[in-house]
Design an enzyme around this catalytic site. Structure first.
Site, short mmCIF file in Angstrom:
data_model
loop_
_atom_site.label_atom_id
_atom_site.label_comp_id
_atom_site.label_asym_id
_atom_site.label_seq_id
_atom_site.Cartn_x
_atom_site.Cartn_y
_atom_site.Cartn_z
N LYS A 146 0.80 -1.23 0.00
CA LYS A 146 0.00 0.00 0.00
C LYS A 146 0.83 1.28 0.00
O LYS A 146 0.33 2.35 0.33
CB LYS A 146 -1.00 0.02 1.19
CG LYS A 146 -1.91 -1.16 1.18
CD LYS A 146 -2.79 -1.15 -0.04
CE LYS A 146 -3.13 -2.54 -0.49
NZ LYS A 146 -3.59 -2.58 -1.89
N CYS A 147 2.10 1.14 -0.36
CA CYS A 147 2.97 2.32 -0.40
C CYS A 147 3.14 2.89 -1.81
O CYS A 147 3.89 3.85 -2.00
CB CYS A 147 4.34 1.98 0.19
SG CYS A 147 4.28 1.79 1.98
N ARG A 177 5.75 5.10 2.41
CA ARG A 177 4.61 6.03 2.47
C ARG A 177 4.30 6.30 3.93
O ARG A 177 4.62 5.46 4.79
CB ARG A 177 3.41 5.38 1.77
CG ARG A 177 2.21 6.26 1.58
CD ARG A 177 1.08 5.50 0.91
NE ARG A 177 -0.02 6.37 0.56
CZ ARG A 177 -1.18 5.96 0.07
NH1 ARG A 177 -1.39 4.67 -0.14
NH2 ARG A 177 -2.14 6.81 -0.22
N TRP A 211 1.58 1.80 -8.75
CA TRP A 211 2.01 3.00 -9.48
C TRP A 211 3.47 2.86 -9.94
O TRP A 211 3.80 3.09 -11.11
CB TRP A 211 1.84 4.21 -8.56
CG TRP A 211 2.01 5.55 -9.18
CD1 TRP A 211 2.07 5.83 -10.53
CD2 TRP A 211 2.14 6.80 -8.50
NE1 TRP A 211 2.23 7.19 -10.70
CE2 TRP A 211 2.27 7.80 -9.48
CE3 TRP A 211 2.15 7.17 -7.15
CZ2 TRP A 211 2.41 9.15 -9.15
CZ3 TRP A 211 2.28 8.51 -6.83
CH2 TRP A 211 2.41 9.49 -7.82
N SER A 266 -5.30 2.56 3.80
CA SER A 266 -5.32 1.89 2.49
C SER A 266 -5.35 0.37 2.66
O SER A 266 -6.13 -0.33 2.01
CB SER A 266 -4.09 2.32 1.69
OG SER A 266 -4.09 1.73 0.43
N HIS A 305 7.44 -7.77 -1.47
CA HIS A 305 7.17 -7.12 -0.18
C HIS A 305 8.12 -7.67 0.90
O HIS A 305 7.98 -7.33 2.07
CB HIS A 305 5.73 -7.40 0.27
CG HIS A 305 4.67 -6.71 -0.54
ND1 HIS A 305 4.79 -5.42 -0.97
CD2 HIS A 305 3.45 -7.15 -0.97
CE1 HIS A 305 3.69 -5.08 -1.65
NE2 HIS A 305 2.87 -6.11 -1.66
N ARG A 315 -7.87 2.97 -5.21
CA ARG A 315 -8.93 3.48 -4.32
C ARG A 315 -9.02 4.99 -4.50
O ARG A 315 -9.86 5.48 -5.22
CB ARG A 315 -8.62 3.08 -2.87
CG ARG A 315 -9.81 3.21 -1.91
CD ARG A 315 -9.42 2.78 -0.50
NE ARG A 315 -8.36 3.61 0.03
CZ ARG A 315 -8.55 4.67 0.82
NH1 ARG A 315 -9.76 5.01 1.19
NH2 ARG A 315 -7.52 5.39 1.25
#
Ligand SMILES: Nc1ncnc2c1ncn2[C@@H]1O[C@H](COP(=O)(O)OS(=O)(=O)O)[C@@H](OP(=O)(O)O)[C@H]1O
Length: 323
Positions: A64-65, A149, A69, A157, A127, A289
């Site tokens: 989720k960091c 993040r 992207w 998130s 991860h 999201r």
């Protein structure tokens, strides 16, 4: 509930400390970090069987960091001379199907063959915390890009992501944000504790900046152009001044933007399947999201925000790392 493949590591797994899972019934603690079984089997596999190539380009993240992207950006940077935006692989494939997590390859029929068949330079992701990375990778000249993040947005998130999967995929009862918050604070999250994960790569980037490039999601949002240029240079695909003048950097930024990627049919209705040896499948839309910074302010109470800030200060205070 979706089942995972019960491989040779089942004996090891049954001896490990376990706690409440997020997108799984339980998480297990292995080498000081927590995982659902579907990841843990792969961490153990990667430590034994993953063979790095010096030319590999590796993306490491805490979940989720900004993985999705960054994967898209790396694909678009690397492919920019071979394909145009009307027939780009990202138009029909989710970034996670192009840049695999090495620890999830264990659920492919033949992970070694899969990796061997990838042309160099391979784009790979994980991860796995720095202290648990396969020796083969640590001993290689592989370049590692790390995205961190701020923990408040990561928590929200991760909680939102897990909630979707708990009901739709795993048929588990909801996990409240308060329960998720407590788990996160004590370190129980995929590849958590978050703070130890980030610190491991931060220290590695200070020790060897030519091998590990450390980014923050927040920097990527605030100065996307600067970060994309740095990323391109680090992974060996720098933009020429000619390309910059022609707007190649801006084109990639636009193509990989949250708005564009999340509107593609493949990311709205396509499915991410972890591998044929497991029935872990979910909709690609769970990777998109809001894509904003600071969204946690709307979801967490002042007390929660304060407690997370305190832990962050305690853990990162001496390191020079700030969020
Ligand atoms: N292109 C683009 N630009 C900006 N932000 C984006 C993009 N793609 C995904 N996202 C947001 O990133 C969050 C998901 O993180 P990850 O991709 O690391 O998730 S995962 O670990 O791969 O499951 C998740 O953040 P939140 O919106 O805060 O939940 C996504 O919405």
């Amino acid at each position: 509930m979706a089942s995972v493949s019960l491989g040779v590591d089942q004996e090891i797994i049954s001896t490990l400390p376990k706690d409440t899972g997020w997108a799984a019934e339980h998480y297990y603690q292995y080498q000081n970090f927590w995982y659902p079984q579907v990841f843990l089997e792969g961490v153990i596999w990667a430590q034994q069987d993953f063979r790095a190539r010096d030319s590999d380009i590796f993306l490491a993240t805490f979940p989720k960091c900004g993985t999705t992207w960054a994967k898209a950006l790396m694909i678009a940077i690397k492919n920019r001379k071979d394909c145009d935006y009307s027939s780009h692989p990202l138009l029909t494939k989710n970034p996670h199907d192009i840049v695999p997590y090495i620890e999830l390859l264990v659920h492919q029929d033949n992970p070694v063959e899969y990796l061997d068949s990838m042309a160099s330079p391979r784009l790979l992701a994980s991860h796995i915390p720095h202290s648990s990375l396969p020796n083969s990778l640590l001993d290689s000249d592989t370049r590692v890009v790390y995205i961190a993040r701020n923990p408040k947005d990561v928590l929200v998130s991760f909680w939102a992501f897990s909630e979707k999967l708990r009901s739709k995929v795993y048929r588990l009862p909801p996990l409240s944000l308060e329960e998720g918050f407590e788990l996160f604070c004590k370190g129980v999250a995929l590849a958590g504790p978050f703070w130890d994960h980030v610190l491991g790569y931060w220290e590695a980037s200070l020790k060897n900046p030519n091998k590990v490039l450390f980014f923050k999601f927040e920097d990527l949002k605030a100065d996307t152009e600067g970060c994309v240029k740095r990323l391109a240079e680090f992974i060996g695909y720098p933009f020429s001044s000619e390309e910059e003048k022609e707007g190649a950097v801006q084109e990639i930024i636009k193509f990989c933007s949250f708005e564009n990627l999340s509107s593609l049919e493949v990311n709205k209705s396509g499915t991410y399947h972890v591998g044929p040896k497991t029935d872990e499948k979910f909709s690609n839309d769970v990777f998109f999201r809001r894509g904003e910074t600071g969204d946690s302010q709307k979801h967490l109470t002042p007390k929660m925000l304060e407690r997370l800030d305190k832990i962050t200060e305690q853990k990162f205070g001496a390191s020079g790392l700030k969020f």
